[in-house]
Design a protein around this motif. Structure first.
Motif, short mmCIF file in Angstrom:
data_model
loop_
_atom_site.label_atom_id
_atom_site.label_comp_id
_atom_site.label_asym_id
_atom_site.label_seq_id
_atom_site.Cartn_x
_atom_site.Cartn_y
_atom_site.Cartn_z
N GLU A 127 13.62 -1.55 2.87
CA GLU A 127 12.39 -2.31 2.80
C GLU A 127 12.23 -2.82 1.37
O GLU A 127 12.25 -2.05 0.41
CB GLU A 127 11.19 -1.44 3.19
N ASP A 128 12.09 -4.11 1.19
CA ASP A 128 12.03 -4.73 -0.13
C ASP A 128 10.58 -5.02 -0.51
O ASP A 128 9.77 -5.44 0.32
CB ASP A 128 12.82 -6.03 -0.16
N PHE A 129 10.30 -4.80 -1.79
CA PHE A 129 9.01 -5.15 -2.37
C PHE A 129 9.30 -6.05 -3.58
O PHE A 129 9.33 -5.57 -4.72
CB PHE A 129 8.22 -3.91 -2.79
N ARG A 179 2.41 6.96 4.45
CA ARG A 179 3.44 5.95 4.58
C ARG A 179 3.33 4.91 3.48
O ARG A 179 2.41 4.94 2.67
CB ARG A 179 3.34 5.27 5.95
N ILE A 180 4.29 3.97 3.50
CA ILE A 180 4.30 2.80 2.63
C ILE A 180 4.16 1.58 3.52
O ILE A 180 4.86 1.44 4.52
CB ILE A 180 5.60 2.72 1.82
N VAL A 181 3.25 0.69 3.16
CA VAL A 181 2.91 -0.44 4.03
C VAL A 181 3.06 -1.73 3.24
O VAL A 181 2.65 -1.82 2.07
CB VAL A 181 1.46 -0.31 4.55
N ARG A 182 3.65 -2.73 3.89
CA ARG A 182 3.69 -4.10 3.37
C ARG A 182 3.14 -5.03 4.43
O ARG A 182 3.70 -5.12 5.52
CB ARG A 182 5.11 -4.50 2.99
N ALA A 183 2.05 -5.69 4.12
CA ALA A 183 1.42 -6.63 5.06
C ALA A 183 1.46 -8.01 4.43
O ALA A 183 1.19 -8.18 3.23
CB ALA A 183 -0.01 -6.22 5.34
N VAL A 238 5.08 -4.27 7.80
CA VAL A 238 6.23 -3.38 7.81
C VAL A 238 5.80 -2.08 7.16
O VAL A 238 5.19 -2.08 6.09
CB VAL A 238 7.42 -4.00 7.05
N GLU A 239 6.11 -0.97 7.79
CA GLU A 239 5.69 0.33 7.27
C GLU A 239 6.85 1.32 7.36
O GLU A 239 7.71 1.21 8.23
CB GLU A 239 4.49 0.86 8.05
N THR A 240 6.83 2.26 6.45
CA THR A 240 7.86 3.29 6.40
C THR A 240 7.19 4.62 6.11
O THR A 240 6.39 4.73 5.17
CB THR A 240 8.89 2.99 5.29
N SER A 241 7.49 5.62 6.91
CA SER A 241 6.93 6.95 6.67
C SER A 241 7.52 7.53 5.39
O SER A 241 8.68 7.32 5.06
CB SER A 241 7.24 7.88 7.85
N LEU A 242 6.68 8.28 4.68
CA LEU A 242 7.14 8.86 3.42
C LEU A 242 8.27 9.86 3.64
O LEU A 242 9.12 10.04 2.76
CB LEU A 242 5.96 9.53 2.71
N GLU A 243 8.28 10.53 4.79
CA GLU A 243 9.34 11.50 5.05
C GLU A 243 10.71 10.83 5.18
O GLU A 243 11.74 11.47 4.96
CB GLU A 243 9.04 12.29 6.33
N LEU A 266 0.83 -1.20 0.00
CA LEU A 266 0.00 0.00 0.00
C LEU A 266 0.87 1.25 0.00
O LEU A 266 1.89 1.31 0.68
CB LEU A 266 -0.93 0.04 1.22
N VAL A 267 0.41 2.24 -0.76
CA VAL A 267 0.95 3.60 -0.66
C VAL A 267 -0.20 4.47 -0.15
O VAL A 267 -1.23 4.60 -0.80
CB VAL A 267 1.44 4.13 -2.02
#
Length: 264
Positions: free
Chosen positions: A143-145, A91-95, A104-109, A86-87
């Motif tokens: 973070e890998d996708f 943030r960016i989210v991987r579930a 796993v999530e990462t803030s866009l900043e 998800l974008v």
């Protein structure tokens, strides 16, 4: 509702949702696919008109192998459906995971860069590996996708949303909850002729006009004591004419007559 969407914060919206490419299903269950084909071939062969002494044990074994293969394929597909990328507006989210969930999530900043790797085969079928380099890159924070479907669209959406978060004045967020603009009261327009909005103002009735008075010729000034009698006679004649026309009253005529006679 998906697991990742349930964990969105207040006011957070999903900009783009993606999964791994369906090639992942084939890669993780290829042996189950081969096993299912082999078991189906055995079942078809056994189902043919049996010969004398044919053992039905092969049919039972083939059926068991077919169930195992279908179970593996179904599990892989279920796990693939639960792997979400998800974008969001923040943030960016991987579930991932079926029973045991991991997100796993990462803030866009914190995103510094994104590395997209696509082979020729991946460009043909629309998948690639996206590595997101975060602010913790000195600690190996990547973070890998892997095998993400439509990776170019995913990367563009992520970078656009990152710019929208960091510089809202230049790139306003497409999913930002914008406040309603302040309404400025419009100036009233002048009503058009024939419109129902024309206000009829009752003008005050003109006051009752007094009867018009005819101008009265002012009598000539009194002649001097040495004036001749002819002037007094002419004056009396004019006064008599005014009296006859109704411009002066008989009383006024008599008063002026006495005055003239007294001055002669």
């Amino acid at each position: 509702m998906s697991y990742a969407r349930k964990l969105l914060a207040r006011g957070e919206d999903v900009v783009l949702e993606s999964h791994q490419h369906w090639f992942v299903v084939i890669g993780r269950s290829w042996w189950a696919i081969v096993l299912a084909i082999f078991a189906l071939a055995v079942l078809i062969f056994v189902a043919s008109p049996p010969e004398e002494g044919t053992d039905s044990a092969a049919e039972v074994v083939a059926f068991i192998f077919l169930l195992i293969a279908f179970a593996r394929i179904g599990w892989v597909i279920w796990d693939w459906r639960n792997n979400e990328f998800l974008v969001t507006t923040r943030r960016i989210v991987r579930a991932e995971g079926i029973l045991n969930k991991r997100m796993v999530e990462t803030s866009l900043e914190k995103v510094n860069d994104a590395v997209l790797t696509q082979s020729m085969f991946g460009r043909l079928f629309g998948f690639g590996d996206l590595d997101i380099l975060t602010a913790a890159d000195e600690m190996g924070g990547i973070e890998d996708f892997p095998m993400v479907a439509d990776p170019v669209e995913f990367k563009v959406a992520m970078m656009n949303q990152k710019e929208a978060v960091e510089r809202p004045d230049i790139a306003p967020q497409a999913y930002q909850h914008q406040t309603a603009p302040e309404l400025v009261p419009a100036e009233p327009m002048a009503p058009r002729a024939g419109s129902d909005r024309v206000t009829v103002v009752d003008e005050p009735a003109p006051a009752a006009q007094a009867p018009m008075e005819m101008p009265v010729d002012s009598p000539p000034s009194s002649p001097a004591a040495a004036a001749p009698a002819e002037d007094a006679t002419a004056t009396l004649e004019r006064l008599a004419s005014l009296r006859d026309r109704g411009l002066i009253t008989p009383e006024e005529y008599d008063a002026k007559k006495r005055e003239l006679l007294e001055r002669i």
